[in-house]
Design a protein around this motif. Sequence first.
Motif, PDB file in Angstrom:
ATOM      1  N   THR A  72      24.992 -55.075   3.261  1.00  0.00           N
ATOM      2  CA  THR A  72      24.906 -55.673   2.079  1.00  0.00           C
ATOM      3  C   THR A  72      25.060 -57.217   2.343  1.00  0.00           C
ATOM      4  OG1 THR A  72      25.969 -53.688   1.027  1.00  0.00           O
ATOM      5  CG2 THR A  72      26.065 -55.921  -0.392  1.00  0.00           C
ATOM      6  N   ILE A  73      26.187 -57.683   3.032  1.00  0.00           N
ATOM      7  CA  ILE A  73      26.291 -58.846   3.347  1.00  0.00           C
ATOM      8  C   ILE A  73      25.032 -59.625   3.975  1.00  0.00           C
ATOM      9  CG2 ILE A  73      27.716 -60.745   4.906  1.00  0.00           C
ATOM     10  CD1 ILE A  73      29.901 -58.784   4.526  1.00  0.00           C
ATOM     11  N   SER A  74      24.383 -58.823   5.088  1.00  0.00           N
ATOM     12  CA  SER A  74      23.283 -59.331   5.666  1.00  0.00           C
ATOM     13  C   SER A  74      21.984 -59.599   4.734  1.00  0.00           C
ATOM     14  CB  SER A  74      22.827 -58.544   6.787  1.00  0.00           C
ATOM     15  OG  SER A  74      22.554 -57.095   6.666  1.00  0.00           O
ATOM     16  N   SER A  75      22.050 -58.802   3.701  1.00  0.00           N
ATOM     17  CA  SER A  75      21.056 -58.877   2.803  1.00  0.00           C
ATOM     18  C   SER A  75      20.773 -60.112   1.776  1.00  0.00           C
ATOM     19  CB  SER A  75      20.885 -57.649   1.712  1.00  0.00           C
ATOM     20  OG  SER A  75      20.520 -56.508   2.924  1.00  0.00           O
ATOM     21  N   VAL A  76      22.104 -60.674   1.692  1.00  0.00           N
ATOM     22  CA  VAL A  76      22.247 -61.756   0.844  1.00  0.00           C
ATOM     23  C   VAL A  76      22.069 -63.184   1.518  1.00  0.00           C
ATOM     24  CG1 VAL A  76      23.262 -60.572  -0.961  1.00  0.00           C
ATOM     25  CG2 VAL A  76      24.648 -61.787   0.768  1.00  0.00           C
ATOM     26  N   LEU A  77      21.996 -63.174   3.000  1.00  0.00           N
ATOM     27  CA  LEU A  77      22.048 -64.194   3.755  1.00  0.00           C
ATOM     28  C   LEU A  77      20.553 -64.070   4.602  1.00  0.00           C
ATOM     29  CD1 LEU A  77      25.396 -63.948   5.575  1.00  0.00           C
ATOM     30  CD2 LEU A  77      24.768 -65.589   4.053  1.00  0.00           C
ATOM     31  N   PRO A  78      20.158 -65.350   4.934  1.00  0.00           N
ATOM     32  CA  PRO A  78      18.761 -65.466   5.621  1.00  0.00           C
ATOM     33  C   PRO A  78      18.669 -64.713   6.744  1.00  0.00           C
ATOM     34  CG  PRO A  78      19.722 -67.451   5.807  1.00  0.00           C
ATOM     35  CD  PRO A  78      20.896 -66.558   5.061  1.00  0.00           C
ATOM     36  N   PHE A  79      19.501 -64.566   7.493  1.00  0.00           N
ATOM     37  CA  PHE A  79      19.374 -64.102   8.850  1.00  0.00           C
ATOM     38  C   PHE A  79      18.650 -62.710   8.999  1.00  0.00           C
ATOM     39  CE2 PHE A  79      23.191 -66.521   8.438  1.00  0.00           C
ATOM     40  CZ  PHE A  79      22.804 -67.900   9.331  1.00  0.00           C
ATOM     41  N   ARG A  80      18.899 -61.878   8.414  1.00  0.00           N
ATOM     42  CA  ARG A  80      18.281 -60.357   8.325  1.00  0.00           C
ATOM     43  C   ARG A  80      16.840 -60.649   8.259  1.00  0.00           C
ATOM     44  NH1 ARG A  80      18.279 -55.263   4.296  1.00  0.00           N
ATOM     45  NH2 ARG A  80      17.071 -54.096   5.671  1.00  0.00           N
ATOM     46  N   TYR A  81      16.354 -61.575   7.468  1.00  0.00           N
ATOM     47  CA  TYR A  81      14.793 -61.688   7.465  1.00  0.00           C
ATOM     48  C   TYR A  81      14.089 -62.477   8.241  1.00  0.00           C
ATOM     49  CZ  TYR A  81      16.638 -60.156   2.864  1.00  0.00           C
ATOM     50  OH  TYR A  81      17.502 -59.431   1.928  1.00  0.00           O
ATOM     51  N   THR A  82      15.013 -62.958   9.345  1.00  0.00           N
ATOM     52  CA  THR A  82      14.348 -63.426  10.587  1.00  0.00           C
ATOM     53  C   THR A  82      13.917 -62.499  11.677  1.00  0.00           C
ATOM     54  OG1 THR A  82      16.389 -64.096  11.669  1.00  0.00           O
ATOM     55  CG2 THR A  82      15.750 -65.697  10.160  1.00  0.00           C
ATOM     56  N   LEU A  83      14.601 -61.274  11.735  1.00  0.00           N
ATOM     57  CA  LEU A  83      14.091 -60.156  12.686  1.00  0.00           C
ATOM     58  C   LEU A  83      14.167 -58.856  12.163  1.00  0.00           C
ATOM     59  CD1 LEU A  83      13.618 -60.553  15.784  1.00  0.00           C
ATOM     60  CD2 LEU A  83      15.856 -59.586  15.891  1.00  0.00           C
ATOM     61  N   ASP A  84      15.156 -58.401  11.584  1.00  0.00           N
ATOM     62  CA  ASP A  84      15.279 -56.929  11.277  1.00  0.00           C
ATOM     63  C   ASP A  84      14.231 -56.723  10.226  1.00  0.00           C
ATOM     64  OD1 ASP A  84      17.140 -54.691  10.951  1.00  0.00           O
ATOM     65  OD2 ASP A  84      16.891 -55.268   8.690  1.00  0.00           O
ATOM     66  N   VAL A  85      13.946 -57.380   9.307  1.00  0.00           N
ATOM     67  CA  VAL A  85      13.017 -56.945   8.259  1.00  0.00           C
ATOM     68  C   VAL A  85      11.564 -56.578   8.750  1.00  0.00           C
ATOM     69  CG1 VAL A  85      11.407 -57.890   6.280  1.00  0.00           C
ATOM     70  CG2 VAL A  85      14.033 -57.986   6.223  1.00  0.00           C
ATOM     71  N   PRO A  86      11.078 -57.708   9.695  1.00  0.00           N
ATOM     72  CA  PRO A  86       9.680 -57.370  10.356  1.00  0.00           C
ATOM     73  C   PRO A  86       9.731 -56.233  11.114  1.00  0.00           C
ATOM     74  CG  PRO A  86      10.420 -59.416  11.025  1.00  0.00           C
ATOM     75  CD  PRO A  86      11.236 -59.169   9.914  1.00  0.00           C
ATOM     76  N   LEU A  87      10.868 -55.978  12.163  1.00  0.00           N
ATOM     77  CA  LEU A  87      11.083 -54.993  12.846  1.00  0.00           C
ATOM     78  C   LEU A  87      11.261 -53.699  12.301  1.00  0.00           C
ATOM     79  CD1 LEU A  87      13.254 -56.376  15.865  1.00  0.00           C
ATOM     80  CD2 LEU A  87      10.718 -56.411  15.705  1.00  0.00           C
ATOM     81  N   SER A  88      11.960 -53.583  11.248  1.00  0.00           N
ATOM     82  CA  SER A  88      12.047 -52.478  10.496  1.00  0.00           C
ATOM     83  C   SER A  88      10.698 -51.716  10.027  1.00  0.00           C
ATOM     84  CB  SER A  88      13.035 -52.382   9.413  1.00  0.00           C
ATOM     85  OG  SER A  88      14.354 -52.710   9.949  1.00  0.00           O
ATOM     86  N   LEU A  89       9.889 -52.892   9.359  1.00  0.00           N
ATOM     87  CA  LEU A  89       8.678 -52.506   8.986  1.00  0.00           C
ATOM     88  C   LEU A  89       7.700 -51.937  10.140  1.00  0.00           C
ATOM     89  CD1 LEU A  89       7.941 -55.523   6.748  1.00  0.00           C
ATOM     90  CD2 LEU A  89       8.018 -53.144   6.042  1.00  0.00           C
ATOM     91  N   TYR A  90       7.788 -52.577  11.446  1.00  0.00           N
ATOM     92  CA  TYR A  90       7.131 -52.148  12.422  1.00  0.00           C
ATOM     93  C   TYR A  90       7.294 -50.753  12.852  1.00  0.00           C
ATOM     94  CZ  TYR A  90       5.098 -52.339  17.388  1.00  0.00           C
ATOM     95  OH  TYR A  90       4.718 -51.880  18.444  1.00  0.00           O
ATOM     96  N   ILE A  91       8.543 -50.398  13.105  1.00  0.00           N
ATOM     97  CA  ILE A  91       9.007 -49.084  13.267  1.00  0.00           C
ATOM     98  C   ILE A  91       8.891 -48.076  12.424  1.00  0.00           C
ATOM     99  CG2 ILE A  91      10.196 -49.824  15.433  1.00  0.00           C
ATOM    100  CD1 ILE A  91      12.815 -49.199  13.657  1.00  0.00           C
ATOM    101  N   GLY A  92       8.812 -48.457  11.029  1.00  0.00           N
ATOM    102  CA  GLY A  92       8.522 -47.469   9.987  1.00  0.00           C
ATOM    103  C   GLY A  92       9.928 -47.292   9.435  1.00  0.00           C
ATOM    104  N   ARG A  93      11.165 -47.949   9.781  1.00  0.00           N
ATOM    105  CA  ARG A  93      12.346 -47.418   9.382  1.00  0.00           C
ATOM    106  C   ARG A  93      12.431 -47.995   7.674  1.00  0.00           C
ATOM    107  NH1 ARG A  93      16.089 -46.391   7.085  1.00  0.00           N
ATOM    108  NH2 ARG A  93      18.249 -45.868   7.548  1.00  0.00           N
ATOM    109  N   SER A  94      11.735 -49.013   7.434  1.00  0.00           N
ATOM    110  CA  SER A  94      11.651 -49.454   5.979  1.00  0.00           C
ATOM    111  C   SER A  94      10.498 -48.695   5.332  1.00  0.00           C
ATOM    112  CB  SER A  94      11.629 -51.132   5.893  1.00  0.00           C
ATOM    113  OG  SER A  94      12.949 -51.660   6.446  1.00  0.00           O
ATOM    114  N   PRO A  95      10.499 -48.311   4.335  1.00  0.00           N
ATOM    115  CA  PRO A  95       9.216 -47.655   3.619  1.00  0.00           C
ATOM    116  C   PRO A  95       8.536 -48.840   3.545  1.00  0.00           C
ATOM    117  CG  PRO A  95      11.133 -47.468   2.299  1.00  0.00           C
ATOM    118  CD  PRO A  95      11.844 -47.966   3.448  1.00  0.00           C
ATOM    119  N   LEU A  96       7.007 -48.411   3.608  1.00  0.00           N
ATOM    120  CA  LEU A  96       6.051 -49.322   3.166  1.00  0.00           C
ATOM    121  C   LEU A  96       6.053 -49.797   1.461  1.00  0.00           C
ATOM    122  CD1 LEU A  96       2.933 -48.364   5.074  1.00  0.00           C
ATOM    123  CD2 LEU A  96       4.150 -50.461   5.247  1.00  0.00           C
TER     124      LEU A  96
END
Lengths: 266, 330
Positions: A205-229
């Motif tokens: 939750t904390i990481s979701s309101v800060l910009p850092f997660r969007y610099t790596l976790d978001v694209p990688l989670s999309l790549y591996i299919g962990r975040s739904p399309l």
Amino acid sequence: MSVAQWRVARVTPLGEFAQPARITGTAVRLAAQVFLVVCLWRSLYSQVETSAGLVRDQAVTYAVLAVLALQIRGLDRSASRDTMLQHIQEGTVLYWFVRPIPPRRYYLVRAVGDQLYGFAWVLVGYTICLTAGAVEPPASGSAAAAFAVSALLAQVIMYQLLLAVDLLCFWTLQNNAALTILRFLQNLLSGVIAPLWFFPDWFLTISSVLPFRYTLDVPLSLYIGRSPLSDTPRLLAIQLLWCVLLAGLTRLMWRKAAGVVTVQGG
Amino acid sequence: MDAIIARDLTKTFHTIARRPGFVGGLKSLVAPARIAKTAVDGVSFSVREGELLALLGPNGAGKSTTIKMLTGILVPTSGEVRVAGLEPHRDRERNARTIGAVFGQRTQLWWDLPARDSLAILRDIFDVEAEEYRRRLAEFDDLLGLSEFWDSRIRHLSLGQRVRCDLAAALIHDPKIVFLDEPTIGMDVVVKEQVREFLRHQVEQRGRTVVLTTHDMTEVNRLAERIVLINHGRLFFDGSLTELRRQFGATWQVHVTLADAPADVAVPGLRVLRRDGPRVAFGPGDGATSTHEALRLIIERYAITDLAIEENDLEDVMREAYLHREQMTA
């Protein structure tokens, strides 16, 4: 800005090519890091099939890509006496103001050059890892497309964050502490240390309101299919929002910096 | 026509004074005390096209701050500055194409690149045509001997080699106006002379306007057509070297050995400074003029067997000028 002026982007790659030892060092370090990360995550998964919603290959792919991504997150130019901090402390930043490229554009072009150079490393590393089976290909064609867009936005956010910390030097004449904090937060909250899915919910939750997660976790989670399309538009919109907010902040900082520029020592 | 105009140029820096000790440090954190320091205070002067002006003054006088305002790096607190008709800090990009700058102790070249690569990058930054670039580089090589070391990385160059590359870098886009802030600091005499020749060539053959700050009086003597003196941020002299000598350094000594040694030696208009038997040192007295005039007066009155003229060198003149200013300020 002229086409010729974009050639300034080649400064860092030229400097690297002039010193083969640096290239060898990077290659050895990267190979060792990838090898150890693969060993670590495979051994962690030896007793379980799924953890934190990730199967073994997803977790390994995430971790290896995170290691490779470090290559494009702003090269350390301190050995070349070419960081913003060094330019401000040594007074050489004054030359940025007597050239027909505004300092902010010069900084941008140099960063583009650095990141393209880093991207070349990522591309070579990715191809080798893919061939060796250390990483899986994207979960689907759509995931690959979402990843590409998200990775680009992630890079823009990363650039703006590093730029904001660098620009602090114009006022503080120091940014070591800020850079250390930024790097720590960046590694912790973006997924460099471990995929964010392994952390507790409150941490996510904390990481979701800060910009850092969007610099790596978001694209990688999309790549591996962990975040739904289906989440892609929302995630990309948040990334875009961070890009705009940070761009506004850094633009304002540049404008103020040009007015307060001081040069140390006479 | 004036290439540079500065009118009532003032720059005030604001800093935070840190109080001593731990408690003082805490107080400074909570209620910082801001201190205003005026580095340049109402300086006015102009520089004609094709003129070489030496901007001189003791350390901390405000020379570098003045140069940084003239180059557009610093924004003046008040006053007006025009360089080739532009306001440098408001029109930095256009101004950058008109001026070149070397700040002696600081390089604009990239530490890890060979000098030639650094110059090629500046060629791209300034959009210099390939043919023009080749021609200028060849000219700079002739004058500064760059090709001996331009394939070495900047980090491996000596100070003299690096500054010669910096001079070439500053002129690669053929600027009309050049600012040089202590360009020869720390150089050996041979390289200094090479740099002086280069500067002379740029002014006399290329018609560039040059503003030079230096502490090297030989350089001033050999290069400067006009001198502006600054101390405590204020301009206190603007004129030629001859005028400067007349105002602050009109002292000389004529040493003679008299053929006879009369009991009293006196020459109207001259002062006897020392006497040791037949050897007498004369200095300017009331209504004293030049050394030539002094010599004429002495020879008219006495037969001499030996003669030496000692004029104050420029360093003495400058010291006198700075001290004079200090006294005026006090």
